[in-house]
Motif scaffolding. Structure first.
Motif, PDB file in Angstrom:
ATOM      1  N   PRO A  33       0.611  -1.167  -0.041  1.00 36.98           N
ATOM      2  CA  PRO A  33      -0.145   0.016   0.077  1.00 36.98           C
ATOM      3  C   PRO A  33       0.758   1.385   0.173  1.00 36.98           C
ATOM      4  CG  PRO A  33      -0.135  -1.284   2.258  1.00 36.98           C
ATOM      5  CD  PRO A  33       0.551  -1.927   1.299  1.00 36.98           C
ATOM      6  N   ASP A  34       1.982   1.241   0.658  1.00 39.41           N
ATOM      7  CA  ASP A  34       2.646   2.505   0.847  1.00 39.41           C
ATOM      8  C   ASP A  34       3.355   2.710  -0.594  1.00 39.41           C
ATOM      9  OD1 ASP A  34       4.083   0.173   1.015  1.00 39.41           O
ATOM     10  OD2 ASP A  34       5.360   0.640   2.656  1.00 39.41           O
ATOM     11  N   SER A  35       3.997   1.984  -1.222  1.00 44.47           N
ATOM     12  CA  SER A  35       4.630   2.117  -2.711  1.00 44.47           C
ATOM     13  C   SER A  35       3.677   2.404  -3.670  1.00 44.47           C
ATOM     14  CB  SER A  35       5.597   1.061  -2.890  1.00 44.47           C
ATOM     15  OG  SER A  35       4.904  -0.027  -3.150  1.00 44.47           O
ATOM     16  N   LEU A  36       2.595   1.604  -3.676  1.00 48.22           N
ATOM     17  CA  LEU A  36       1.542   1.954  -4.639  1.00 48.22           C
ATOM     18  C   LEU A  36       0.687   3.152  -4.252  1.00 48.22           C
ATOM     19  CD1 LEU A  36      -0.448  -1.407  -4.995  1.00 48.22           C
ATOM     20  CD2 LEU A  36       1.171  -0.397  -6.595  1.00 48.22           C
ATOM     21  N   ALA A  37       0.508   3.644  -3.274  1.00 52.85           N
ATOM     22  CA  ALA A  37       0.171   4.905  -3.034  1.00 52.85           C
ATOM     23  C   ALA A  37       1.049   6.227  -3.527  1.00 52.85           C
ATOM     24  CB  ALA A  37      -0.358   5.255  -1.471  1.00 52.85           C
ATOM     25  N   HIS A 126       9.149   4.991   2.203  1.00 54.13           N
ATOM     26  CA  HIS A 126       9.369   4.875   3.545  1.00 54.13           C
ATOM     27  C   HIS A 126       8.419   5.590   4.153  1.00 54.13           C
ATOM     28  CE1 HIS A 126      13.692   3.459   2.245  1.00 54.13           C
ATOM     29  NE2 HIS A 126      13.190   2.540   2.956  1.00 54.13           N
ATOM     30  N   HIS A 127       7.580   5.360   5.378  1.00 45.53           N
ATOM     31  CA  HIS A 127       6.683   6.234   5.714  1.00 45.53           C
ATOM     32  C   HIS A 127       6.920   6.281   7.396  1.00 45.53           C
ATOM     33  CE1 HIS A 127       5.248   2.398   6.902  1.00 45.53           C
ATOM     34  NE2 HIS A 127       5.256   1.922   6.032  1.00 45.53           N
ATOM     35  N   LEU A 128       6.185   6.776   8.181  1.00 44.47           N
ATOM     36  CA  LEU A 128       6.182   6.955   9.671  1.00 44.47           C
ATOM     37  C   LEU A 128       6.721   5.981  10.453  1.00 44.47           C
ATOM     38  CD1 LEU A 128       5.936   9.134  11.665  1.00 44.47           C
ATOM     39  CD2 LEU A 128       3.732   8.844  12.005  1.00 44.47           C
ATOM     40  N   GLU A 129       6.050   4.694  10.094  1.00 42.89           N
ATOM     41  CA  GLU A 129       6.459   3.495  10.738  1.00 42.89           C
ATOM     42  C   GLU A 129       7.672   2.897  10.508  1.00 42.89           C
ATOM     43  OE1 GLU A 129       3.394   4.097   9.639  1.00 42.89           O
ATOM     44  OE2 GLU A 129       1.850   3.428  10.704  1.00 42.89           O
ATOM     45  N   ASP A 130       8.302   3.068   9.181  1.00 46.98           N
ATOM     46  CA  ASP A 130       9.528   2.944   8.852  1.00 46.98           C
ATOM     47  C   ASP A 130      10.424   3.845   9.700  1.00 46.98           C
ATOM     48  OD1 ASP A 130       8.915   0.722   7.080  1.00 46.98           O
ATOM     49  OD2 ASP A 130       8.334   2.424   5.312  1.00 46.98           O
ATOM     50  N   GLN A 131      10.182   4.854   9.756  1.00 47.57           N
ATOM     51  CA  GLN A 131      11.227   5.583  10.596  1.00 47.57           C
ATOM     52  C   GLN A 131      11.364   5.363  11.931  1.00 47.57           C
ATOM     53  OE1 GLN A 131      13.528   7.902   9.532  1.00 47.57           O
ATOM     54  NE2 GLN A 131      12.597   9.923   9.304  1.00 47.57           N
ATOM     55  N   PRO A 165       9.267  11.371   0.293  1.00 45.83           N
ATOM     56  CA  PRO A 165       8.076  12.368   0.585  1.00 45.83           C
ATOM     57  C   PRO A 165       7.052  11.909   1.430  1.00 45.83           C
ATOM     58  CG  PRO A 165       7.730  11.265  -1.403  1.00 45.83           C
ATOM     59  CD  PRO A 165       8.919  10.689  -1.044  1.00 45.83           C
ATOM     60  N   LEU A 166       6.968  10.623   1.908  1.00 42.43           N
ATOM     61  CA  LEU A 166       5.940   9.972   2.683  1.00 42.43           C
ATOM     62  C   LEU A 166       6.559   9.895   4.223  1.00 42.43           C
ATOM     63  CD1 LEU A 166       4.432   7.411   0.452  1.00 42.43           C
ATOM     64  CD2 LEU A 166       3.879   9.491   0.611  1.00 42.43           C
ATOM     65  N   LEU A 167       7.435  10.096   4.559  1.00 42.76           N
ATOM     66  CA  LEU A 167       8.248   9.989   5.952  1.00 42.76           C
ATOM     67  C   LEU A 167       7.288  10.379   7.066  1.00 42.76           C
ATOM     68  CD1 LEU A 167      11.986  10.500   5.600  1.00 42.76           C
ATOM     69  CD2 LEU A 167      10.835   8.566   5.880  1.00 42.76           C
ATOM     70  N   GLU A 168       6.540  11.400   7.076  1.00 39.50           N
ATOM     71  CA  GLU A 168       5.569  11.776   8.081  1.00 39.50           C
ATOM     72  C   GLU A 168       4.264  11.279   8.150  1.00 39.50           C
ATOM     73  OE1 GLU A 168       5.830  16.183   7.991  1.00 39.50           O
ATOM     74  OE2 GLU A 168       8.020  16.045   8.614  1.00 39.50           O
ATOM     75  N   LEU A 169       4.031  10.421   7.248  1.00 42.17           N
ATOM     76  CA  LEU A 169       2.776   9.967   7.035  1.00 42.17           C
ATOM     77  C   LEU A 169       2.589   8.525   7.557  1.00 42.17           C
ATOM     78  CD1 LEU A 169       1.848  11.347   3.403  1.00 42.17           C
ATOM     79  CD2 LEU A 169       0.814  11.904   5.617  1.00 42.17           C
ATOM     80  N   PRO A 170       1.487   8.276   8.264  1.00 47.94           N
ATOM     81  CA  PRO A 170       1.508   6.846   8.688  1.00 47.94           C
ATOM     82  C   PRO A 170       0.900   5.736   7.567  1.00 47.94           C
ATOM     83  CG  PRO A 170      -0.528   8.099   9.526  1.00 47.94           C
ATOM     84  CD  PRO A 170       0.490   8.896   8.816  1.00 47.94           C
ATOM     85  N   LYS A 171       1.094   4.608   7.544  1.00 44.28           N
ATOM     86  CA  LYS A 171       0.716   3.609   6.538  1.00 44.28           C
ATOM     87  C   LYS A 171      -0.737   3.645   6.485  1.00 44.28           C
ATOM     88  CE  LYS A 171       1.714  -1.005   5.032  1.00 44.28           C
ATOM     89  NZ  LYS A 171       2.380  -2.393   5.394  1.00 44.28           N
ATOM     90  N   ALA A 172      -1.413   3.886   7.524  1.00 47.86           N
ATOM     91  CA  ALA A 172      -2.891   3.634   7.144  1.00 47.86           C
ATOM     92  C   ALA A 172      -3.531   4.646   6.351  1.00 47.86           C
ATOM     93  CB  ALA A 172      -3.619   3.848   8.525  1.00 47.86           C
ATOM     94  N   ARG A 173      -2.894   5.724   6.241  1.00 51.48           N
ATOM     95  CA  ARG A 173      -3.215   7.009   5.473  1.00 51.48           C
ATOM     96  C   ARG A 173      -2.972   6.640   3.881  1.00 51.48           C
ATOM     97  NH1 ARG A 173      -2.104  13.014   6.455  1.00 51.48           N
ATOM     98  NH2 ARG A 173      -3.585  13.193   4.571  1.00 51.48           N
TER      99      ARG A 173
END
Length: 201
Positions: A33-37, A126-131, A165-173
């Motif tokens: 979901p993260d990379s497709l988004a 990479h998103h918030l949980e990855d961080q 660009p997604l580092l501050e976003l949770p995977k759920a979003r």
């Protein structure tokens, strides 16, 4: 959770610039979901700027399902009008530290594919949980203060800028973004394998 709006994503991309006119950008897309988004958000962002998106899926050859998943991503990208290439990790695979070796191979393949196509920007999902995971893994290894630094939104290698660009976003979003578009995704079973330290964390 609310989907990521185009305006929100545009602000995050602006913070990673500057970009050349009509920029060509590549994105690593696993099918999750993260990379497709990331791919669909980037596609819209680039369309408004006359740029072009190229996506890459790496088939590490470590799971029997991997080739099928890469083919699924290729079909979805074609349906969305996004250029796509599957990169395969060939040769013998290590018996130990397979995730680390696969990660290194993935970056080598992605960097080589970008260089071959004259692409200067590679976007990673990479998103918030990855961080948080990165910080905890480094903490567990006894890293010093420098080693505990979080992933950077922009980092540069020889001839390539890595964008997150997604580092501050949770995977759920990110999942909500796909759900709003009626798009499905695949789940990597290794994300549930507790033999990996990152999963236990």
């Amino acid at each position: 959770m609310t989907a990521v709006a185009a305006e929100d994503f545009a602000r995050r991309m602006a913070a990673l610039g500057p970009f050349e006119p009509q920029p060509p950008i590549a994105a690593a897309v696993s099918g999750g979901p993260d990379s497709l988004a990331l791919a669909v958000l980037l596609q819209d962002w680039l369309a408004a700027r006359g740029g072009r998106l190229t996506t890459f899926t790496v088939d590490h050859g470590l799971r029997r399902e991997a080739a099928r998943e890469a083919a699924w991503v290729a079909r979805l990208m074609k349906r969305l009008g996004i250029a796509h290439h599957t990169l395969r990790w060939k040769g013998p695979k290590p018996a130990a530290s397979r995730q680390a070796a696969a990660r290194a191979a993935r970056y080598d393949l992605l960097l080589g594919a970008c260089e071959a196509r004259g692409i200067f920007h590679l976007a990673l999902a990479h998103h918030l949980e990855d961080q948080a995971e990165t910080f905890l893994l480094r903490l567990g290894r006894g890293s010093g203060l420098d080693g505990l630094a979080a992933m950077a939104p922009v980092s540069e290698t020889a001839g390539l800028r890595l964008l997150r660009p997604l580092l501050e976003l949770p995977k759920a979003r990110l999942a909500a973004t796909l759900q709003d578009l009626g798009l499905d995704w695949v789940e990597d079973p290794s994300n549930d394998d507790s033999s990996f330290a990152r999963v236990r964390l």
